[in-house]
Design a protein around this motif. Structure first.
Motif, PDB file in Angstrom:
ATOM      1  N   VAL A  30      -6.658   2.981  -0.773  1.00  0.00           N
ATOM      2  CA  VAL A  30      -7.474   2.769  -1.961  1.00  0.00           C
ATOM      3  C   VAL A  30      -6.688   2.953  -3.254  1.00  0.00           C
ATOM      4  N   GLU A  31      -5.545   3.626  -3.170  1.00  0.00           N
ATOM      5  CA  GLU A  31      -4.701   3.802  -4.352  1.00  0.00           C
ATOM      6  C   GLU A  31      -3.269   3.997  -3.896  1.00  0.00           C
ATOM      7  N   LEU A  32      -2.331   3.475  -4.674  1.00  0.00           N
ATOM      8  CA  LEU A  32      -0.911   3.581  -4.346  1.00  0.00           C
ATOM      9  C   LEU A  32      -0.130   3.858  -5.610  1.00  0.00           C
ATOM     10  N   ARG A  33       0.782   4.818  -5.528  1.00  0.00           N
ATOM     11  CA  ARG A  33       1.671   5.149  -6.639  1.00  0.00           C
ATOM     12  C   ARG A  33       3.088   5.270  -6.104  1.00  0.00           C
ATOM     13  N   VAL A  34       4.038   4.837  -6.901  1.00  0.00           N
ATOM     14  CA  VAL A  34       5.441   5.072  -6.579  1.00  0.00           C
ATOM     15  C   VAL A  34       5.865   6.266  -7.421  1.00  0.00           C
ATOM     16  N   ALA A  35       6.086   7.394  -6.761  1.00  0.00           N
ATOM     17  CA  ALA A  35       6.371   8.644  -7.465  1.00  0.00           C
ATOM     18  C   ALA A  35       7.839   8.765  -7.848  1.00  0.00           C
ATOM     19  N   GLU A  36       8.706   8.140  -7.074  1.00  0.00           N
ATOM     20  CA  GLU A  36      10.142   8.273  -7.317  1.00  0.00           C
ATOM     21  C   GLU A  36      10.863   7.102  -6.664  1.00  0.00           C
ATOM     22  N   ILE A  37      11.894   6.587  -7.325  1.00  0.00           N
ATOM     23  CA  ILE A  37      12.703   5.549  -6.687  1.00  0.00           C
ATOM     24  C   ILE A  37      14.173   5.933  -6.587  1.00  0.00           C
ATOM     25  N   ARG A  38      14.583   6.995  -7.233  1.00  0.00           N
ATOM     26  CA  ARG A  38      15.967   7.467  -7.140  1.00  0.00           C
ATOM     27  C   ARG A  38      16.005   8.985  -7.118  1.00  0.00           C
ATOM     28  N   PRO A  39      16.777   9.624  -6.316  1.00  0.00           N
ATOM     29  CA  PRO A  39      17.691   9.092  -5.304  1.00  0.00           C
ATOM     30  C   PRO A  39      16.974   8.687  -4.021  1.00  0.00           C
ATOM     31  N   SER A  40      15.760   9.165  -3.845  1.00  0.00           N
ATOM     32  CA  SER A  40      14.978   8.729  -2.692  1.00  0.00           C
ATOM     33  C   SER A  40      13.793   7.917  -3.200  1.00  0.00           C
ATOM     34  N   LEU A  41      13.099   7.301  -2.298  1.00  0.00           N
ATOM     35  CA  LEU A  41      11.905   6.530  -2.634  1.00  0.00           C
ATOM     36  C   LEU A  41      10.708   7.294  -2.091  1.00  0.00           C
ATOM     37  N   VAL A  42       9.742   7.587  -2.960  1.00  0.00           N
ATOM     38  CA  VAL A  42       8.534   8.287  -2.531  1.00  0.00           C
ATOM     39  C   VAL A  42       7.329   7.450  -2.947  1.00  0.00           C
ATOM     40  N   ILE A  43       6.550   7.089  -1.950  1.00  0.00           N
ATOM     41  CA  ILE A  43       5.316   6.328  -2.175  1.00  0.00           C
ATOM     42  C   ILE A  43       4.157   7.254  -1.844  1.00  0.00           C
ATOM     43  N   GLU A  44       3.221   7.376  -2.764  1.00  0.00           N
ATOM     44  CA  GLU A  44       2.023   8.180  -2.526  1.00  0.00           C
ATOM     45  C   GLU A  44       0.832   7.249  -2.403  1.00  0.00           C
ATOM     46  N   VAL A  45       0.034   7.477  -1.366  1.00  0.00           N
ATOM     47  CA  VAL A  45      -1.150   6.651  -1.166  1.00  0.00           C
ATOM     48  C   VAL A  45      -2.370   7.544  -0.978  1.00  0.00           C
ATOM     49  N   ASP A  46      -3.479   7.096  -1.513  1.00  0.00           N
ATOM     50  CA  ASP A  46      -4.766   7.701  -1.211  1.00  0.00           C
ATOM     51  C   ASP A  46      -5.419   6.790  -0.191  1.00  0.00           C
ATOM     52  N   VAL A  47      -5.833   7.382   0.926  1.00  0.00           N
ATOM     53  CA  VAL A  47      -6.414   6.597   2.004  1.00  0.00           C
ATOM     54  C   VAL A  47      -7.801   7.100   2.346  1.00  0.00           C
ATOM     55  N   GLN A  48      -8.640   6.175   2.738  1.00  0.00           N
ATOM     56  CA  GLN A  48      -9.970   6.495   3.235  1.00  0.00           C
ATOM     57  C   GLN A  48      -9.923   6.237   4.736  1.00  0.00           C
ATOM     58  N   VAL A  49     -10.214   7.282   5.503  1.00  0.00           N
ATOM     59  CA  VAL A  49     -10.224   7.169   6.950  1.00  0.00           C
ATOM     60  C   VAL A  49     -11.526   7.751   7.475  1.00  0.00           C
ATOM     61  N   GLU A  50     -11.661   7.755   8.769  1.00  0.00           N
ATOM     62  CA  GLU A  50     -12.935   8.151   9.370  1.00  0.00           C
ATOM     63  C   GLU A  50     -13.399   9.555   8.991  1.00  0.00           C
ATOM     64  N   ASP A  51     -12.478  10.453   8.674  1.00  0.00           N
ATOM     65  CA  ASP A  51     -12.903  11.820   8.348  1.00  0.00           C
ATOM     66  C   ASP A  51     -12.809  12.154   6.858  1.00  0.00           C
ATOM     67  N   GLY A  52     -12.666  11.169   5.994  1.00  0.00           N
ATOM     68  CA  GLY A  52     -12.643  11.418   4.565  1.00  0.00           C
ATOM     69  C   GLY A  52     -11.448  10.793   3.869  1.00  0.00           C
ATOM     70  N   ARG A  53     -11.194  11.276   2.674  1.00  0.00           N
ATOM     71  CA  ARG A  53     -10.118  10.737   1.842  1.00  0.00           C
ATOM     72  C   ARG A  53      -8.928  11.692   1.844  1.00  0.00           C
ATOM     73  N   TRP A  54      -7.733  11.122   1.960  1.00  0.00           N
ATOM     74  CA  TRP A  54      -6.491  11.885   2.026  1.00  0.00           C
ATOM     75  C   TRP A  54      -5.491  11.346   1.016  1.00  0.00           C
ATOM     76  N   ARG A  55      -4.612  12.217   0.533  1.00  0.00           N
ATOM     77  CA  ARG A  55      -3.457  11.813  -0.268  1.00  0.00           C
ATOM     78  C   ARG A  55      -2.224  12.059   0.601  1.00  0.00           C
ATOM     79  N   VAL A  56      -1.442  11.000   0.803  1.00  0.00           N
ATOM     80  CA  VAL A  56      -0.297  11.064   1.704  1.00  0.00           C
ATOM     81  C   VAL A  56       0.961  10.663   0.947  1.00  0.00           C
TER      82      VAL A  56
END
Length: 109
Positions: A30-56
């Motif tokens: 439901v939402e996606l953010r790119v938190a960092e691209i250097r030196p590593s790449l970090v993608i944060e997503v908010d997901v809706q799944v069967e047991d609720g909403r999570w930030r991964v």
């Protein structure tokens, strides 16, 4: 060099919405953010799944992270989205039993 905004825009077009995997597993991004691209790449997503909403948080390093060090063409963006989708489903299936997976996500509700 790809910027956070370019990477985020390309990945959003590839990943937002319902993502399905065999055996009836579906995760809605439901939402996606790119938190960092250097030196590593970090993608944060908010997901809706069967047991609720999570930030991964999906960290990428090495060759995977280097995909955004140049121009992020459509083919590379599609491949990166596939990797992110794969990591997300791995997180979902292992979050209750693997320590590293537990640290990647937190329940929002």
């Amino acid at each position: 060099m790809a910027t956070v905004e370019i990477v985020q825009e390309k990945l959003q077009s590839e990943l937002l919405g319902v993502q399905s995997q065999g055996a009836g597993t579906s995760i809605e991004i439901v939402e996606l953010r790119v938190a960092e691209i250097r030196p590593s790449l970090v993608i944060e997503v908010d997901v809706q799944v069967e047991d609720g909403r999570w930030r991964v948080s999906l960290p990428f390093s090495g060759q995977e992270a280097s995909m955004v060090s140049g121009d992020l063409n459509d083919q590379a963006a599609s491949y990166l989205a596939t990797l992110a989708r794969t990591h997300l489903f791995e997180w979902w299936h292992t979050k209750d039993r693997e320590t590293a997976s537990k640290r990647m996500g937190r329940k929002l509700n």
